[in-house]
Design a protein around this motif. Structure first.
Motif, PDB file in Angstrom:
ATOM      1  N   ALA A  98      -1.765  34.414  64.112  1.00 53.32           N
ATOM      2  CA  ALA A  98      -0.328  34.634  63.974  1.00 53.32           C
ATOM      3  C   ALA A  98       0.045  35.184  62.622  1.00 53.32           C
ATOM      4  N   ALA A  99      -0.791  34.837  61.601  1.00 52.77           N
ATOM      5  CA  ALA A  99      -0.447  35.278  60.244  1.00 52.77           C
ATOM      6  C   ALA A  99      -0.481  36.784  60.114  1.00 52.77           C
ATOM      7  N   SER A 100      -1.353  37.433  60.916  1.00 50.26           N
ATOM      8  CA  SER A 100      -1.485  38.885  60.798  1.00 50.26           C
ATOM      9  C   SER A 100      -0.211  39.617  61.175  1.00 50.26           C
ATOM     10  N   SER A 101       0.652  39.014  61.976  1.00 47.31           N
ATOM     11  CA  SER A 101       1.873  39.678  62.400  1.00 47.31           C
ATOM     12  C   SER A 101       2.975  39.600  61.373  1.00 47.31           C
ATOM     13  N   THR A 102       2.734  38.876  60.278  1.00 46.70           N
ATOM     14  CA  THR A 102       3.770  38.716  59.255  1.00 46.70           C
ATOM     15  C   THR A 102       3.474  39.469  57.972  1.00 46.70           C
ATOM     16  N   ILE A 103       2.368  40.253  57.955  1.00 44.89           N
ATOM     17  CA  ILE A 103       2.010  40.981  56.729  1.00 44.89           C
ATOM     18  C   ILE A 103       3.001  42.095  56.450  1.00 44.89           C
ATOM     19  N   GLY A 104       3.406  42.808  57.483  1.00 47.03           N
ATOM     20  CA  GLY A 104       4.375  43.879  57.294  1.00 47.03           C
ATOM     21  C   GLY A 104       3.828  45.273  57.431  1.00 47.03           C
ATOM     22  N   ILE A 105       2.542  45.414  57.823  1.00 47.66           N
ATOM     23  CA  ILE A 105       1.957  46.742  57.985  1.00 47.66           C
ATOM     24  C   ILE A 105       2.685  47.536  59.061  1.00 47.66           C
ATOM     25  N   ALA A 106       3.188  46.835  60.058  1.00 47.16           N
ATOM     26  CA  ALA A 106       3.873  47.518  61.155  1.00 47.16           C
ATOM     27  C   ALA A 106       5.146  48.214  60.715  1.00 47.16           C
ATOM     28  N   ASN A 107       5.615  47.922  59.490  1.00 46.44           N
ATOM     29  CA  ASN A 107       6.816  48.587  58.984  1.00 46.44           C
ATOM     30  C   ASN A 107       6.543  49.969  58.410  1.00 46.44           C
ATOM     31  N   PRO A 134       5.550  52.823  59.827  1.00 49.69           N
ATOM     32  CA  PRO A 134       6.247  53.926  60.518  1.00 49.69           C
ATOM     33  C   PRO A 134       7.719  54.008  60.154  1.00 49.69           C
ATOM     34  N   ASN A 135       8.378  52.856  59.969  1.00 47.79           N
ATOM     35  CA  ASN A 135       9.789  52.880  59.581  1.00 47.79           C
ATOM     36  C   ASN A 135       9.964  53.495  58.205  1.00 47.79           C
ATOM     37  N   GLN A 136       9.047  53.165  57.286  1.00 48.34           N
ATOM     38  CA  GLN A 136       9.116  53.743  55.941  1.00 48.34           C
ATOM     39  C   GLN A 136       8.882  55.260  56.003  1.00 48.34           C
ATOM     40  N   THR A 137       7.900  55.661  56.819  1.00 42.72           N
ATOM     41  CA  THR A 137       7.622  57.092  56.974  1.00 42.72           C
ATOM     42  C   THR A 137       8.837  57.819  57.533  1.00 42.72           C
ATOM     43  N   LYS A 162      11.941  56.994  57.149  1.00 40.10           N
ATOM     44  CA  LYS A 162      12.952  57.106  56.098  1.00 40.10           C
ATOM     45  C   LYS A 162      12.628  58.247  55.141  1.00 40.10           C
ATOM     46  N   ILE A 163      11.331  58.379  54.805  1.00 34.91           N
ATOM     47  CA  ILE A 163      10.925  59.444  53.877  1.00 34.91           C
ATOM     48  C   ILE A 163      11.180  60.809  54.496  1.00 34.91           C
ATOM     49  N   VAL A 164      10.787  60.967  55.768  1.00 41.38           N
ATOM     50  CA  VAL A 164      10.973  62.245  56.447  1.00 41.38           C
ATOM     51  C   VAL A 164      12.456  62.559  56.614  1.00 41.38           C
ATOM     52  N   SER A 165      13.249  61.534  56.936  1.00 39.41           N
ATOM     53  CA  SER A 165      14.689  61.741  57.105  1.00 39.41           C
ATOM     54  C   SER A 165      15.326  62.185  55.798  1.00 39.41           C
ATOM     55  N   ARG A 166      14.857  61.630  54.681  1.00 35.74           N
ATOM     56  CA  ARG A 166      15.423  61.989  53.385  1.00 35.74           C
ATOM     57  C   ARG A 166      15.025  63.414  52.975  1.00 35.74           C
ATOM     58  N   LYS A 167      13.778  63.791  53.245  1.00 35.44           N
ATOM     59  CA  LYS A 167      13.297  65.114  52.860  1.00 35.44           C
ATOM     60  C   LYS A 167      13.795  66.206  53.810  1.00 35.44           C
ATOM     61  N   GLY A 168      14.006  65.841  55.066  1.00 35.58           N
ATOM     62  CA  GLY A 168      14.378  66.855  56.038  1.00 35.58           C
ATOM     63  C   GLY A 168      13.161  67.658  56.471  1.00 35.58           C
ATOM     64  N   ALA A 169      13.392  68.726  57.169  1.00 36.25           N
ATOM     65  CA  ALA A 169      12.291  69.551  57.676  1.00 36.25           C
ATOM     66  C   ALA A 169      12.691  71.016  57.659  1.00 36.25           C
ATOM     67  N   THR A 170      11.662  71.863  57.691  1.00 37.03           N
ATOM     68  CA  THR A 170      11.863  73.312  57.754  1.00 37.03           C
ATOM     69  C   THR A 170      11.127  73.847  58.969  1.00 37.03           C
ATOM     70  N   PHE A 171      11.817  74.646  59.744  1.00 36.65           N
ATOM     71  CA  PHE A 171      11.203  75.224  60.942  1.00 36.65           C
ATOM     72  C   PHE A 171      11.567  76.700  60.995  1.00 36.65           C
ATOM     73  N   THR A 172      10.545  77.537  61.147  1.00 33.83           N
ATOM     74  CA  THR A 172      10.750  78.980  61.170  1.00 33.83           C
ATOM     75  C   THR A 172      10.371  79.524  62.539  1.00 33.83           C
ATOM     76  N   LEU A 173      11.312  80.200  63.161  1.00 37.91           N
ATOM     77  CA  LEU A 173      11.124  80.770  64.492  1.00 37.91           C
ATOM     78  C   LEU A 173      11.254  82.284  64.406  1.00 37.91           C
ATOM     79  N   MET A 174      10.254  82.987  64.894  1.00 35.92           N
ATOM     80  CA  MET A 174      10.274  84.451  64.909  1.00 35.92           C
ATOM     81  C   MET A 174      10.476  84.942  66.337  1.00 35.92           C
ATOM     82  N   VAL A 175      11.292  85.983  66.477  1.00 35.59           N
ATOM     83  CA  VAL A 175      11.499  86.612  67.781  1.00 35.59           C
ATOM     84  C   VAL A 175      11.058  88.071  67.681  1.00 35.59           C
ATOM     85  N   VAL A 176      10.211  88.484  68.628  1.00 33.41           N
ATOM     86  CA  VAL A 176       9.663  89.839  68.635  1.00 33.41           C
ATOM     87  C   VAL A 176       9.909  90.442  70.011  1.00 33.41           C
ATOM     88  N   GLY A 177      10.386  91.660  70.034  1.00 29.90           N
ATOM     89  CA  GLY A 177      10.632  92.350  71.299  1.00 29.90           C
ATOM     90  C   GLY A 177      11.494  93.568  71.055  1.00 29.90           C
TER      91      GLY A 177
END
Length: 379
Positions: free
Chosen positions: A5-14, A16-19, A21-36
């Motif tokens: 039971a102790a292993s479930s209280t360490i906090g490693i499962a958090n 993904p939540n931290q990740t 938050k980091i991604v949400s703060r940094k945002g993302a860049t996506f580049t889409l090219m259209v050819v035709g």
């Protein structure tokens, strides 16, 4: 590894939540090219995809000016979206002028140079001591709009797609799908798939393996729908049953943009934005960029610039042009020598004729003189 039971209280499962938050703060860049080529509905599709007008339609006068210059240009439109607190920098790369000319030889070269240039720019920034403000302009997905001819891929389509497929996540799209009947559209898509397989063109394929129920089936459906037949429209129209939908009004009825029975617009939108945007970014990073990086660094870790590679290519082309020029000059010199010999022969012939006439005149002069002397003696 900790158990109990102790292993479930360490906090490693958090983590993904931290990740998140980091991604949400940094945002993302996506580049889409259209050819035709012009008229395949690239602008309308982009505006329909993002439900807003981010790209203006080209002025016909400027289009004629572009045709006069006979060049393929690169237009980049940058816009920032925010949804549920998450910011995304979207770059849309258009290629006006592609495929619009009678002679489209090397029409793909400016597009290839742009993609390679963005990879090289990112590589140079990555090798700097300070890397906190790296600008990422790498193309994450390229929509190649295929004209709905009902036949198969053209030579220009094949050559361009082969080069794009080795550098970017290539997604083939059948433009203006509502111009073909369902039967003709199905046959056209099958011919395009056969051509892609025959010419070994690399296209983006969503990963099928997934532990989530229903995801694998969804990805298989996306693969089976390729090339994606799309309809673009920024107008709301009313269907015979009274619904107001985004689509196109015809005499025979309404062609709905978001109706899976009419086109693959929703499938492609889900692929680009909702379900596989991260995979497109990751594939660009881990496959296309790494391939570029491995082929553009020498044994000492120095960048082998694409300009150097182009110079080598241009040097080869220059040598070929010089050789052809030398051959043409040699042929012209041989022709001029033949003309010269012919002129010399004509001159010699004329000189001989002149000498003959001169000798004949001299003879006549002597005979006249002899006759005059004889006449004078008789007197």
């Amino acid at each position: 590894m900790l158990n109990g039971a102790a292993s479930s209280t360490i906090g490693i499962a958090n983590l993904p939540n931290q990740t998140h938050k980091i991604v949400s703060r940094k945002g993302a860049t996506f580049t889409l090219m259209v050819v035709g080529e012009s008229g395949t509905g690239k602008t309308t599709y982009i505006n329909t995809l993002l439900t807003t007008t981010i790209k203006a339609y080209r002025d016909p006068a400027k289009r004629r000016e572009m045709l006069a210059r006979k060049t393929v240009s690169i237009d980049v439109i940058r816009v920032e979206f925010e949804e549920k607190g998450f910011r995304t920098q979207l770059n849309v790369v258009d290629t006006p002028g592609f495929g619009d000319y009678v002679n489209n030889r090397d029409a793909w070269q400016p597009i290839i140079d742009f993609i390679d240039g963005q990879h090289e720019s990112y590589l140079r920034q990555e090798m700097q001591p300070e890397r906190s403000d790296i600008l990422d302009g790498r193309v994450h997905a390229c929509l190649y709009f295929i004209y709905p001819s009902g036949g198969t891929l053209r030579a220009l389509d094949i050559e361009t797609m082969k080069r794009l497929g080795s550098r970017v996540n290539l997604i083939p799209v059948v433009a203006k799908a509502d111009t073909l009947t369902p039967k003709d559209l199905a046959q056209f898509k099958r011919r395009v798939r056969d051509a892609i397989a025959h010419y070994e063109i690399n296209v983006y394929t969503p990963p099928v393996e997934s532990d989530t129920e229903g995801v694998a089936e969804r990805n298989v459906a996306l693969i089976d729908a390729m090339p994606y037949a799309v309809i673009g429209s920024e107008d709301d129209v009313q269907t015979p049953d009274g619904r107001v939908v985004r689509g196109r009004q015809y005499l025979w009825g309404v062609s709905e943009v978001e109706n899976d029975e009419h086109c693959d617009f929703r499938k492609l939108r889900n692929l680009l934005i909702r379900s596989h945007m991260l995979d497109l970014v990751t594939t660009t990073e881990e496959r296309h960029y790494e391939h570029f990086r491995s082929t553009h660094l020498d044994a000492n870790g120095r960048i082998v610039s694409t300009v150097t590679r182009k110079d080598a290519k241009f040097k080869e082309e220059e040598d070929n042009l010089r050789r052809r020029f030398a051959e043409q000059v040699k042929a012209k010199e041989a022709m001029f020598r033949q003309w010269e010999q012919k002129l010399i022969a004509e001159r010699d012939k004329l000189n001989k004729d002149l000498e003959h006439e001169h000798s004949y005149i001299t003879t006549l002069t002597q005979e006249i003189k002899a006759l005059e002397e004889r006449l004078a003696g008789k007197k």
